[in-house]
Design an enzyme around this catalytic site. Structure first.
Site, PDB file in Angstrom:
ATOM      1  N   ASP A   8      21.588   2.652  38.731  1.00 33.05           N
ATOM      2  CA  ASP A   8      20.827   3.724  38.076  1.00 33.05           C
ATOM      3  C   ASP A   8      19.974   4.339  39.178  1.00 33.05           C
ATOM      4  OD1 ASP A   8      19.013   5.320  36.747  1.00 33.05           O
ATOM      5  OD2 ASP A   8      18.171   3.727  35.488  1.00 33.05           O
ATOM      6  N   LYS A  70      15.614  13.306  43.623  1.00 31.17           N
ATOM      7  CA  LYS A  70      16.713  13.598  42.697  1.00 31.17           C
ATOM      8  C   LYS A  70      16.635  15.037  42.180  1.00 31.17           C
ATOM      9  CE  LYS A  70      18.824  11.422  38.631  1.00 31.17           C
ATOM     10  NZ  LYS A  70      18.680  10.246  37.747  1.00 31.17           N
ATOM     11  N   GLU A 169      24.047   8.985  32.299  1.00 33.48           N
ATOM     12  CA  GLU A 169      23.063   7.950  31.981  1.00 33.48           C
ATOM     13  C   GLU A 169      23.073   7.534  30.504  1.00 33.48           C
ATOM     14  OE1 GLU A 169      19.579   9.783  33.606  1.00 33.48           O
ATOM     15  OE2 GLU A 169      20.244   9.417  35.654  1.00 33.48           O
ATOM     16  N   ASP A 192      16.437   9.468  25.946  1.00 37.66           N
ATOM     17  CA  ASP A 192      16.069   8.951  27.273  1.00 37.66           C
ATOM     18  C   ASP A 192      14.955   9.790  27.881  1.00 37.66           C
ATOM     19  OD1 ASP A 192      15.818   8.241  29.931  1.00 37.66           O
ATOM     20  OD2 ASP A 192      17.955   8.341  30.395  1.00 37.66           O
TER      21      ASP A 192
HETATM   22 MG    MG Z   1      16.320   7.192  34.123  1.00 36.12          MG
END
Ligand code: MG
Ligand code: ADP
Length: 619
Positions: A8, A70, A169, A192
């Site tokens: 992850d 990211k 994800e 999420d």
């Molecule tokens: Mg995350």
């Protein structure tokens, strides 16, 4: 086959997991830490410093410590500039070039900095595993486009890993839950909320197969935003003591950020915490008590922003929340009680909606799911498949600047779809294939993923046929094939380069498509009517020139007046007058009707010519 680790690679934190003896496990570093902060410091000499040490050193080295890299993966300069990101470290973002981070005399690409994080995770894995890690499955937010996925893949390769698969994800999170707690044929919402991204996905599990029914979210919404309002809130108070410019010092803001993050996390369990920052300046120490209630007041507007994405995903999936079996919460920020309550309320968990399931550790579920996917790929698990969907529609530009969708949004992957197109001009030697992603009617309002030309055998317009096929593989990478259907000449292009990709905010795109739906449809109708008008007026003029004399007086008069009214509508619109597509369409039909006799004459002429060629003369 060797082991495949699951990673992850988060905006805030990264984790590595693996399946050992059939059990998915998150691996810990030498100090027992399972989370690795996604932070990289590039020192003046020596190797980059990654993780906890880099995170702790952020206060002392704010300008050489890279966080949230990211956000820049696979992004172009102009996209980043328009997003208004400000970082404590230098970011060079210009035009269509990739974003770079100039540090210690060298330009770092985001994938190179991410590779440093991945190297650290690989080391953690190598130390914690029975077999050496060879390959990896890496997760990305559902909304990552091709360029962002490719940059992630590149980062893995730079870290010396074979990247077996890039998966979404929320899909990974569902996998982590799927193994032990889902009954056959269930529908699940995955909410999420991490540090930097929010994703809401609706998945269906049916006989061991996961399918993503819909996915929606915002790549710029998360716990960081809550930290920011807290920092702003306290920086103002501190500014009153030490002066606004001293309070805006990067070192002070970094210390403050650290303190509010810790306070926020503790307030998930406690009702009141003390924030103390001794000697923030030589003369000033900051002390303040923050209650959960105050935190919730500041955080509420941010948490509330997740609602619209939940509703949009439900609408996209064509479901009411009552049809969902479970609601899964992932991402560190969902530990906040306010977030749990909010998500549960949006999905009506207490009123016949899905069951709220928080049985997995919210910040570990994604890594575990990636490890499980790795386990499936190397044969440790069997009988489970993963299916994802396209977050946005994909298509090509057609004549008149319109978007022609080939693969609609939310189509299950992998997918292969094709369509045949014809040319618009006589004896064209090549066609331009302009690949687009987005929900808008006009090509220019969508994102350009790339363009290429296909040469083919010149033929009259409408006769030449070009087949265009879009294929999205299991990694979500788009391959475009264009073929001259007559000669078989073809070109296959992978839409991969970050620089070619004209990406902007996915969510904004969806919002804009809804906002502009009415205008867009009118635009499309106008463009189509104008194309038709241009074709018929040109053909009519040509016909009148050669055969006008053979028409009756009143027939010719009718054609000329219909022609004039079409042309005047076009001219008026060009001058900025309000002319609607409907008006032009009506004028087009009148022109069509008026030209019937002319069309008849033209047909006769063509027939006569054909007979003449064959050597047969009419009576
Ligand atoms: Mg995350
Ligand atoms: P990402 O997916 O962006 O890497 P994570 O899932 O690791 O993020 O979540 C990080 C976010 O969760 C941060 O904003 C962090 O402050 C927040 N967070 C972590 N632990 C807690 C907690 N106990 N309570 C509230 N928020 C938390």
């Amino acid at each position: 086959m060797g082991k495949i680790i699951g990673i992850d690679l988060g905006t805030t934190n990264s984790l590595v997991a693996v399946v050992e003896s059939g059990i998915p496990l998150v691996l810990a570093d030498g100090r027992g830490q399972r989370l690795t902060p996604s932070v990289v410091r590039v020192p003046a000499s020596g190797e980059p410093v990654v993780g906890w040490e880099a995170r702790r050193g952020r206060v002392a080295h704010p300008e050489t410590t890279v966080t949230s890299i990211k956000r820049f993966m696979g992004r172009r300069g102009d996209e980043v500039n328009s997003n208004g990101d400000t970082m404590a470290y230098p970011v060079h973002a210009e035009g269509s070039g990739p974003v770079v981070v100039p540090l210690q005399g060298r330009d770092w690409l985001p994938e190179e900095l991410s590779a440093e994080i991945l190297k650290t995770l690989r080391t953690i894995a190598a130390e914690g595993m029975i077999d050496r890690p060879e390959a990896a499955v890496i997760t990305v937010p559902a909304y990552f486009n091709d360029a962002q996925r490719n940059a992630t893949r590149k980062a893995g390769e730079l870290a010396g890993l074979r990247v077996e698969r890039i998966i979404n994800e929320p899909t990974a999170a569902a996998l982590a839950y799927g193994l032990n707690s889902l009954k056959e044929k269930s529908k699940v919402a995955v909410y999420d909320l991490g540090g930097g991204t929010f994703d809401l996905s609706i998945l269906e599990l049916n006989e061991g197969v996961f399918q993503v029914l819909a996915t929606c979210g915002n790549t710029r919404l998360g716990g960081d935003d809550i930290d920011r309002v807290l920092v702003d809130h306290f920086a103002e108070q501190i500014g009153q003591e030490v002066g606004p410019s001293a309070a805006a010092e990067p070192a002070i803001l970094a210390r403050l950020t650290e303190a509010v993050q810790e306070a926020k996390a503790r307030l998930s369990k406690e009702l009141k915490v003390a924030i103390t920052l001794p000697f923030l300046t030589p003369e000033f120490s900051f002390e303040h008590t923050l209650t959960r209630e105050q935190l919730e007041l500041l955080a509420k507007p941010i948490v509330t922003r997740t609602r619209e994405y939940c509703l949009k995903a439900l609408a996209d999936a064509g479901l009411a929340s009552g049809y969902l079996d479970q609601l899964i919460l992932v991402g560190g920020q969902t530990r906040m009680p306010l977030v749990r309550e909010f998500a549960s309320e949006v999905f009506g968990c207490d009123e016949g909606g899905p069951e709220l399931n928080t049985s997995q550790n919210p910040d570990e579920a994604i890594a575990l799911g990636a490890a499980i996917q790795g386990g499936i790929l190397c044969g440790d698990f069997s009988g489970m498949l993963l299916l994802d969907v396209t977050p946005l529609s994909l298509g090509i530009e057609t004549f008149g600047g319109l978007m022609n969708v080939i693969i609609p949004r939310n189509t299950t992957l992998p997918v292969k779809r094709g369509e045949a197109f014809t040319t618009v001009a006589d004896y064209q030697k090549e066609v331009l294939i302009h690949v687009l992603q987005g929900e808008r009617e006009k090509a220019a309002d969508n994102w350009s993923l790339g363009r290429f030309t296909l040469e083919f055998e010149p033929q009259p317009k409408g006769v030449a046929k070009v087949g265009v096929q879009f294929e999205i593989d299991a990694d979500g990478i788009l391959h475009v094939l264009a073929r001259d259907l007559k000669t078989g000449n073809e070109k296959l292009v992978e839409m991969s380069s970050a620089v070619e990709v004209d990406d902007a905010e996915v969510q904004q795109m969806i919002e804009e498509s809804v906002e502009h739906a009415f205008d867009d449809i009118e635009d499309r109708r106008w463009i189509e009517a104008r194309l038709r008008a241009k074709q018929t007026t040109a053909a009519t003029r040509k016909g009148l020139e050669s055969l006008g004399d053979e028409l009756e007086e009143d027939q010719r008069g009718a054609i000329e007046s219909a022609l004039a009214s079409v042309e005047s509508l076009l001219a008026r619109r060009e001058n900025g007058d309000a002319v609607t597509a409907a008006q032009l369409r009506e004028a087009n039909s009148k022109l069509d009707a008026a030209t019937q006799p002319l069309a008849g004459l033209m047909m006769d002429r063509v027939m006569a010519e054909m007979l003449e060629k064959r050597g047969v003369l009419p009576g």
